[in-house]
Motif scaffolding. Sequence first.
Motif, PDB file in Angstrom:
ATOM      1  N   ASN A 236       0.799  -1.214   0.000  1.00 19.35           N
ATOM      2  CA  ASN A 236       0.000   0.000   0.000  1.00 19.35           C
ATOM      3  C   ASN A 236       0.835   1.268   0.000  1.00 19.35           C
ATOM      4  O   ASN A 236       0.328   2.369  -0.158  1.00 19.35           O
ATOM      5  N   LEU A 237       2.131   1.102   0.206  1.00 18.69           N
ATOM      6  CA  LEU A 237       2.969   2.261   0.536  1.00 18.69           C
ATOM      7  C   LEU A 237       3.346   3.100  -0.660  1.00 18.69           C
ATOM      8  O   LEU A 237       3.939   4.154  -0.508  1.00 18.69           O
ATOM      9  N   TRP A 238       3.026   2.623  -1.859  1.00 20.71           N
ATOM     10  CA  TRP A 238       3.405   3.442  -3.015  1.00 20.71           C
ATOM     11  C   TRP A 238       2.577   4.712  -3.062  1.00 20.71           C
ATOM     12  O   TRP A 238       2.948   5.676  -3.691  1.00 20.71           O
ATOM     13  N   ARG A 239       1.421   4.677  -2.385  1.00 20.27           N
ATOM     14  CA  ARG A 239       0.638   5.914  -2.317  1.00 20.27           C
ATOM     15  C   ARG A 239       1.347   6.904  -1.406  1.00 20.27           C
ATOM     16  O   ARG A 239       1.905   6.513  -0.388  1.00 20.27           O
ATOM     17  N   ARG A 240       1.286   8.169  -1.784  1.00 18.08           N
ATOM     18  CA  ARG A 240       1.951   9.179  -0.969  1.00 18.08           C
ATOM     19  C   ARG A 240       1.367   9.180   0.444  1.00 18.08           C
ATOM     20  O   ARG A 240       2.085   9.270   1.417  1.00 18.08           O
ATOM     21  N   ARG A 241       0.052   9.066   0.512  1.00 16.47           N
ATOM     22  CA  ARG A 241      -0.579   8.991   1.824  1.00 16.47           C
ATOM     23  C   ARG A 241      -1.326   7.671   1.907  1.00 16.47           C
ATOM     24  O   ARG A 241      -2.489   7.589   1.541  1.00 16.47           O
ATOM     25  N   PRO A 242      -0.632   6.627   2.394  1.00 14.00           N
ATOM     26  CA  PRO A 242      -1.281   5.321   2.462  1.00 14.00           C
ATOM     27  C   PRO A 242      -2.508   5.396   3.362  1.00 14.00           C
ATOM     28  O   PRO A 242      -2.469   6.028   4.418  1.00 14.00           O
ATOM     29  N   LYS A 243      -3.579   4.777   2.888  1.00  9.34           N
ATOM     30  CA  LYS A 243      -4.771   4.741   3.736  1.00  9.34           C
ATOM     31  C   LYS A 243      -4.452   3.973   5.018  1.00  9.34           C
ATOM     32  O   LYS A 243      -3.631   3.065   4.998  1.00  9.34           O
ATOM     33  N   LYS A 244      -5.126   4.330   6.079  1.00  7.41           N
ATOM     34  CA  LYS A 244      -4.745   3.784   7.375  1.00  7.41           C
ATOM     35  C   LYS A 244      -4.696   2.251   7.341  1.00  7.41           C
ATOM     36  O   LYS A 244      -3.701   1.641   7.674  1.00  7.41           O
ATOM     37  N   ARG A 245      -5.781   1.626   6.956  1.00  9.42           N
ATOM     38  CA  ARG A 245      -5.738   0.169   6.840  1.00  9.42           C
ATOM     39  C   ARG A 245      -5.743  -0.264   5.381  1.00  9.42           C
ATOM     40  O   ARG A 245      -5.581  -1.429   5.086  1.00  9.42           O
ATOM     41  N   GLY A 246      -5.973   0.712   4.500  1.00  7.55           N
ATOM     42  CA  GLY A 246      -5.808   0.505   3.074  1.00  7.55           C
ATOM     43  C   GLY A 246      -6.412  -0.763   2.512  1.00  7.55           C
ATOM     44  O   GLY A 246      -5.856  -1.376   1.621  1.00  7.55           O
ATOM     45  N   GLY A 247      -7.543  -1.192   3.027  1.00  7.89           N
ATOM     46  CA  GLY A 247      -8.180  -2.369   2.452  1.00  7.89           C
ATOM     47  C   GLY A 247      -7.470  -3.666   2.766  1.00  7.89           C
ATOM     48  O   GLY A 247      -7.656  -4.666   2.077  1.00  7.89           O
ATOM     49  N   LEU A 248      -6.603  -3.643   3.806  1.00 13.79           N
ATOM     50  CA  LEU A 248      -5.888  -4.873   4.141  1.00 13.79           C
ATOM     51  C   LEU A 248      -6.842  -5.932   4.679  1.00 13.79           C
ATOM     52  O   LEU A 248      -6.606  -7.123   4.529  1.00 13.79           O
ATOM     53  N   ASP A 249      -7.924  -5.474   5.310  1.00  8.77           N
ATOM     54  CA  ASP A 249      -8.883  -6.446   5.846  1.00  8.77           C
ATOM     55  C   ASP A 249      -9.407  -7.340   4.731  1.00  8.77           C
ATOM     56  O   ASP A 249      -9.634  -8.532   4.928  1.00  8.77           O
ATOM     57  N   GLU A 250      -9.566  -6.737   3.562  1.00 13.40           N
ATOM     58  CA  GLU A 250     -10.041  -7.500   2.413  1.00 13.40           C
ATOM     59  C   GLU A 250      -9.045  -8.611   2.046  1.00 13.40           C
ATOM     60  O   GLU A 250      -9.431  -9.726   1.711  1.00 13.40           O
ATOM     61  N   ILE A 251      -7.761  -8.271   2.124  1.00 10.09           N
ATOM     62  CA  ILE A 251      -6.727  -9.266   1.812  1.00 10.09           C
ATOM     63  C   ILE A 251      -6.767 -10.390   2.850  1.00 10.09           C
ATOM     64  O   ILE A 251      -6.647 -11.578   2.515  1.00 10.09           O
ATOM     65  N   TYR A 252      -6.946  -9.996   4.117  1.00 13.26           N
ATOM     66  CA  TYR A 252      -7.027 -11.031   5.163  1.00 13.26           C
ATOM     67  C   TYR A 252      -8.254 -11.918   4.952  1.00 13.26           C
ATOM     68  O   TYR A 252      -8.239 -13.095   5.285  1.00 13.26           O
ATOM     69  N   ASP A 253      -9.327 -11.317   4.393  1.00  9.48           N
ATOM     70  CA  ASP A 253     -10.499 -12.146   4.088  1.00  9.48           C
ATOM     71  C   ASP A 253     -10.178 -13.156   2.989  1.00  9.48           C
ATOM     72  O   ASP A 253     -10.644 -14.291   3.020  1.00  9.48           O
ATOM     73  N   LEU A 254      -9.379 -12.718   2.018  1.00  9.17           N
ATOM     74  CA  LEU A 254      -8.999 -13.632   0.940  1.00  9.17           C
ATOM     75  C   LEU A 254      -8.098 -14.755   1.447  1.00  9.17           C
ATOM     76  O   LEU A 254      -8.148 -15.884   0.966  1.00  9.17           O
ATOM     77  N   PHE A 255      -7.222 -14.429   2.387  1.00 11.52           N
ATOM     78  CA  PHE A 255      -6.262 -15.403   2.913  1.00 11.52           C
ATOM     79  C   PHE A 255      -6.409 -15.506   4.435  1.00 11.52           C
ATOM     80  O   PHE A 255      -5.607 -14.945   5.179  1.00 11.52           O
ATOM     81  N   PRO A 256      -7.412 -16.230   4.890  1.00 17.74           N
ATOM     82  CA  PRO A 256      -7.648 -16.300   6.336  1.00 17.74           C
ATOM     83  C   PRO A 256      -6.438 -16.853   7.097  1.00 17.74           C
ATOM     84  O   PRO A 256      -6.219 -16.502   8.260  1.00 17.74           O
ATOM     85  N   ALA A 257      -5.634 -17.677   6.437  1.00 13.72           N
ATOM     86  CA  ALA A 257      -4.469 -18.241   7.126  1.00 13.72           C
ATOM     87  C   ALA A 257      -3.519 -17.137   7.575  1.00 13.72           C
ATOM     88  O   ALA A 257      -2.828 -17.264   8.582  1.00 13.72           O
ATOM     89  N   LEU A 258      -3.486 -16.023   6.825  1.00 17.90           N
ATOM     90  CA  LEU A 258      -2.586 -14.925   7.187  1.00 17.90           C
ATOM     91  C   LEU A 258      -3.151 -14.111   8.346  1.00 17.90           C
ATOM     92  O   LEU A 258      -2.406 -13.574   9.159  1.00 17.90           O
ATOM     93  N   ALA A 259      -4.483 -14.045   8.409  1.00 14.84           N
ATOM     94  CA  ALA A 259      -5.107 -13.205   9.425  1.00 14.84           C
ATOM     95  C   ALA A 259      -4.706 -13.656  10.830  1.00 14.84           C
ATOM     96  O   ALA A 259      -4.533 -12.839  11.728  1.00 14.84           O
ATOM     97  N   GLY A 260      -4.525 -14.966  11.000  1.00 15.81           N
ATOM     98  CA  GLY A 260      -4.147 -15.474  12.315  1.00 15.81           C
ATOM     99  C   GLY A 260      -2.679 -15.262  12.631  1.00 15.81           C
ATOM    100  O   GLY A 260      -2.233 -15.574  13.727  1.00 15.81           O
ATOM    101  N   ARG A 261      -1.901 -14.784  11.656  1.00 16.38           N
ATOM    102  CA  ARG A 261      -0.457 -14.702  11.863  1.00 16.38           C
ATOM    103  C   ARG A 261       0.082 -13.304  11.613  1.00 16.38           C
ATOM    104  O   ARG A 261       1.259 -13.139  11.271  1.00 16.38           O
ATOM    105  N   LYS A 262      -0.767 -12.284  11.803  1.00 18.70           N
ATOM    106  CA  LYS A 262      -0.398 -10.912  11.471  1.00 18.70           C
ATOM    107  C   LYS A 262       0.969 -10.494  12.012  1.00 18.70           C
ATOM    108  O   LYS A 262       1.705  -9.790  11.359  1.00 18.70           O
ATOM    109  N   ASN A 263       1.256 -10.919  13.250  1.00 16.76           N
ATOM    110  CA  ASN A 263       2.475 -10.424  13.879  1.00 16.76           C
ATOM    111  C   ASN A 263       3.632 -11.409  13.809  1.00 16.76           C
ATOM    112  O   ASN A 263       4.661 -11.214  14.451  1.00 16.76           O
ATOM    113  N   HIS A 264       3.466 -12.471  13.020  1.00 12.88           N
ATOM    114  CA  HIS A 264       4.595 -13.375  12.805  1.00 12.88           C
ATOM    115  C   HIS A 264       5.541 -12.761  11.778  1.00 12.88           C
ATOM    116  O   HIS A 264       5.111 -12.095  10.847  1.00 12.88           O
TER     117      HIS A 264
END
Lengths: 244, 234, 292
Positions: free
Chosen positions: A111-139
Motif C-alpha cells: 500500500n505504501l506506493w501511495r503518498r498517503r497510504p490509507k490507514k488500513r488501506g483495504g488490508l482487511d479485504e486481503i485477510y479475508d482472501l487469505f484467512p491463514a494470514l489473518a491469524g499470523r499478522k504479527n509473525h
Amino acid sequence: MTTGRPQGTGLLEVDGLTAGYGAAPVLHDVDLTVGAGRIVAVLGANGAGKTTLLRTISGLLPAAAGRITFDGVDLRGVKVERMVRHGIAHVPEGRGVVTELTVDENLRLGNLWRRRPKKRGGLDEIYDLFPALAGRKNHLGHQLSGGERQMLAIGRALAARPRLLLLDEPSLGLAPKLTAQILGLLRDLRDRTGLAVLLVEQNVRSALSIADEGVVLNLGRIAARERADKLAGDADLRHAYLGF
Amino acid sequence: MSTRDEQGLYIHHTTVRFGGLLALDDVSLRVPPGRVVGIIGPNGAGKTTLFNVICGFVVPQAGAITLDGRPLRPRPDHLYRHGIARTLQGVGQFGGMTVLENVQVGQRRRARPEEAYAALERCGVAEHAGEYPGSLPYAKRKRVELARALVARPRILLLDEPAGGLDAAEIGWLAELIRSARTTVLLVEHHMDLVMSVCDEILVLDFGKPIALGTPGEIRSDPKVAEAYLGAPA
Amino acid sequence: MDRFLYLTFDGLSRGAVYAAFALALVLIWRAARIVNFAQGAMAVATAYAGYSVADATGSYWLGFLVAVTGGLVLGAVVERVVMRFVDHSSPLNGVVVALGLVLIIQGVLGMIYGDGYRPAPAPFSRDAFEIGGIAILSRYDLFVFAAVGAVVVLLTLLFTRTATGLRMRAAAFAPDVSRLLGVPVGGMLTLGWALAAAVGSLAGMLVLPTELGLHPNAMDLLFVSAFTAAVVGGLDSPVGAVVGGLVVGLLLAYVGGYLGATVAPMAVLVLLVVVLLGRPDGLFARAKARTA
C-alpha cells in the motif's frame, strides 16, 4: 496461429521485445498482448526466457529493443519503483516476502506506493482472501511456511490494487490443493474485478486450466500463441515444447 | 544377522513436538531396501521434519528408527557412515566452491575426483564443473545437489522436493534417475505426476498424522487424501 | 561506595553519548551494510560549523541546530555524491572510501581552522549536584540524557509507527522487492545516511564540551568507543547499540576510575576483541529480527 491478436485493445502490449542479461539477449523479438480481465499463461522449458520476460516488463531488466506499453503509456524509461503507480504488480520468483518484517508489515508495503497510504488501506479485504494470514499478522516472514509466504506475496501484490499482476511460478513448493486454491482465487479476481494476469507457471496443466490464453516461449522466441483450451488439447505442441 | 523383515529403514511410532505444535504424531513407516516411498501432504504437514528426524537434526520425543534391525542414532555428520544422503529443499550449496568441489564434499574419504565428475555427468551438469553454483540457474543447481547426494553411493537417498522449479522435460529425466538409482529412496514432493509414476508406496501426512499409506492407485482414489491434499482439480 | 556511585553516573552519561554515536553507525549499517568510518570526522566538521555560528550569533542553540541540520545535509551529500558510486561487491570498498573521506575532511578542517584546540563551551553548567555529599549529575549530564533519550524515542517511533520507517526498513532488507512495490530505494538510502549523520553530529555536539574541545581529530577516540558499542550490540540492533553504548561508558568509567585513565582505552579494545571472539554477531544478534 489461429487467434488473431486483438490489435490495440490490450492493456499490456509488448512489441518486438529483445532483452536479456549483458550482451547475450534471452528474449528475441517477442510480441505479446494481455487484455484487461484476461489471464495469459507463459509456458516453456526452463531457460526459455519466461522469468526474463516478466522482469523486463516490470523494469528490473532493461529492454535492448522493442516497445512495452501499458494502457497506452510507453513504459520505456519508467523506473521500477514507478510501475506500481501505473497499476502493475510483480510477484517475483522465490516470492520475495521480506522475512525480517511481520506479515502485517509486508502487507502494508503493498500500500505504501501511495503518498498517503490509507490507514488500513483495504488490508482487511486481503485477510479475508487469505484467512491463514489473518491469524499470523504479527509473525515474521521467516516464520511462515512456503505456502503462507506465497499467499503473503500475492496478497501484498493485490493490496497495491494492480490492474495487471505479473506472477512468477506461484505453485513452486506448494501442495496441489493450495495451488488450486490460489489459481482459483486468480480466476475469481479476474471475473469480479477485471484483473489481468500474466502467469509464468511450470505446472502447465494447472496454468492452462485457469488461463484464457497460453503463450509458449522456446529459446526466447514465441513459438505458439493459442486459446488455453486449444493449447491444452494440442498434443503436438505439448510434445514439442512442453515435454509431455 | 538381521531377519529379512528387519532389513531396510524402519521408523517406529515417532512423535516430534515443537513447543505446543505436534509436528509428527505417532508416525510409523517401513522402507525395505530398494523401495521408492513417497511422502506427501499439505505444507507444514511434517514431511521435512520426518527427514530431519532420520538425519538426526531433530530428536524425537518418542519412537525410534532402525536400520537393518539396528537402532539408528543418527548424527548429521555421521550420516554417510550409514549410507544416507539427502538433498535440501532450498538448494544448500557452498557459494565459494566450484560445482565440482561442492560434489567432492559429498564424497567418501579417499574417493577419487573422477567419481565426482562422473556423478555430475550422470546428472547432466558436468560442463559446469568449474563454475560456481551461484552463477547457475535454479534447475541446474538442483542437478548439482542431486549429484552431491549420489556421489556417496548412498543406500538410502532422501530427496526433498527435487522437482520444484523443474520443467516437464527435466522432471521426466528426474523420474528416470530415481527409477534407475537402485537404492532406497524417500521422496518428499508436491509434483503428483512424478510421485505417482516413480513411487512403490506413498505415505500421506496431515498435521503430522499419517492419514493414508498405500500404492499410488490407492492414494489417488482415497477420499481423505483428496480432501486434505489433492483438492478438487482446478 | 561514593566513588562507585560517582563513576556509575559518569559512565552512564558518557555511555549515553556513545549510544547515540553507535546508533548512527547502526543506522547506516542497516541501510547500506557499510561501517561508516567517516562518522567521527563528519560529526567534527558539523560541530565546527555549529560553533562558528554560535560564536558569530552568540546563540549556542542556533549553532546546535546548524550542527544537526548540517549533519543531515552532509550525510545526504556523502551518500549521493560518494557512497552511491562505490562498488559494494566487497565490503572493504566502502570502508576504504570512508577512510579516504576521513583524511579529506580532517585535512580540510585543518586548513580552515588550524591544528589547535578551540573551546567548545557547554550550554549548561557541568558542575554536579551534590546529593548526600556525593557529586552525582550535572545539569549538562541531564541535558545529555534527555537529548539521547529523545533521539532513541523519535527513531523508534519513526521506524515502527510511520510509513516512511517501514519503507526504510523494507528498502534495507529487500531492495529489489521494495522497488517492485513502489518504494524509492535510493531515496530511502539517502534518508538513512542523512538521519545517521544527524544523530552522529548530535553525539558530537554532546561529547565535545566534555573533552578537550574542537580539533579535527577530536572524535577519533570516541569513534573507537562507539564502534565497540555498536559491535557489542550486534551492529544490526538499535537496542543493542544503546545497551552497548552504556556498557562501554560504564567500563571506561570503572577502569579509568579504579585502574587509571591510561588503561581505559585498552579496556575498550579488550572488550572489542572479547566480543568479536566470543559472540561475533554481538550480544543482541538473536533479538535483531524482533527489535527491527
